[in-house]
Enzyme design. Structure first.
Site, PDB file in Angstrom:
ATOM      1  N   SER A 133       0.860  -1.184   0.000  1.00  0.00           N
ATOM      2  CA  SER A 133       0.000   0.000   0.000  1.00  0.00           C
ATOM      3  C   SER A 133       0.889   1.225   0.000  1.00  0.00           C
ATOM      4  O   SER A 133       2.044   1.155   0.431  1.00  0.00           O
ATOM      5  CB  SER A 133      -0.868  -0.013   1.267  1.00  0.00           C
ATOM      6  N   TYR A 165      -1.770  -0.097  10.685  1.00  0.00           N
ATOM      7  CA  TYR A 165      -1.932  -0.615   9.327  1.00  0.00           C
ATOM      8  C   TYR A 165      -0.637  -0.406   8.537  1.00  0.00           C
ATOM      9  O   TYR A 165      -0.136  -1.336   7.895  1.00  0.00           O
ATOM     10  CB  TYR A 165      -3.102   0.104   8.647  1.00  0.00           C
TER      11      TYR A 165
END
Length: 175
Positions: free
Chosen positions: A138, A151
């Protein structure tokens, strides 16, 4: 013939989103694809690909699920040439409000799942004469972001694991 004719691929997180799009592209390019997800994969979403597609239920953080599903893929399609680790989960919020359970969930899916996929697919790729492992991280794995500390840490870890595994598995023609 498609660019992936004769290839066998596993795509995690394939019930929706990026994983589903990747699996469908691989199928359109001629690969035989095992679509793995913890969520049910709708049969109509892969029906057009017939015997070249199989939907398997998997918890990517489970060694047993990886072992069982890889055996099934090899039994039905042959040795694996491509693994796409797309499965992921994001629980966003301030570090101080993120529970250990939430962090553990993200770690198990986003980081441990990628590790287990690499670990358990590598022997089949070696037998096949090599292969490609594609790990989806990501943008959050490139920089720190507000309310995404936990995250982001799992996505940074995927980048480190990917680089190190590439060096380790490279001599076996696994990239």
């Amino acid at each position: 013939m498609g660019q992936l004719s004769g290839k066998v691929a596993i795509v995690t997180g394939a019930a929706s989103g990026i994983g589903q799009a990747q699996a469908n592209l691989f199928l359109r390019e001629g690969a035989r694809v095992a679509l793995l997800d913890q969520a049910p994969i709708m049969p109509d979403s892969i029906a057009e690909f017939g015997e070249n597609a199989m939907a398997l239920t998997a918890d990517v953080s489970s060694t047993e699920d990886w072992r069982d599903n890889i055996q099934e893929v090899i039994r039905c399609f042959g040795d694996i040439n491509v693994l796409v680790n797309t499965a992921g989960v994001g629980i966003f919020g301030p570090v101080e409000e993120t529970t250990p359970e939430q962090f553990t969930t993200m770690f198990r899916v986003n980081q441990l799942g990628v590790f287990l996929g690499i670990k358990h697919v590598a022997p089949s790729m070696r037998t096949a004469g090599g292969g490609s492992i594609i790990n989806i991280a990501s943008g959050a794995g490139l920089r720190g972001l507000v309310n995404m500390s936990c995250y982001s840490s799992t996505k940074w870890a995927v980048r480190g694991l990917t680089r190190s595994a590439a060096i380790e598995l490279g001599p076996d023609k696994i990239r």
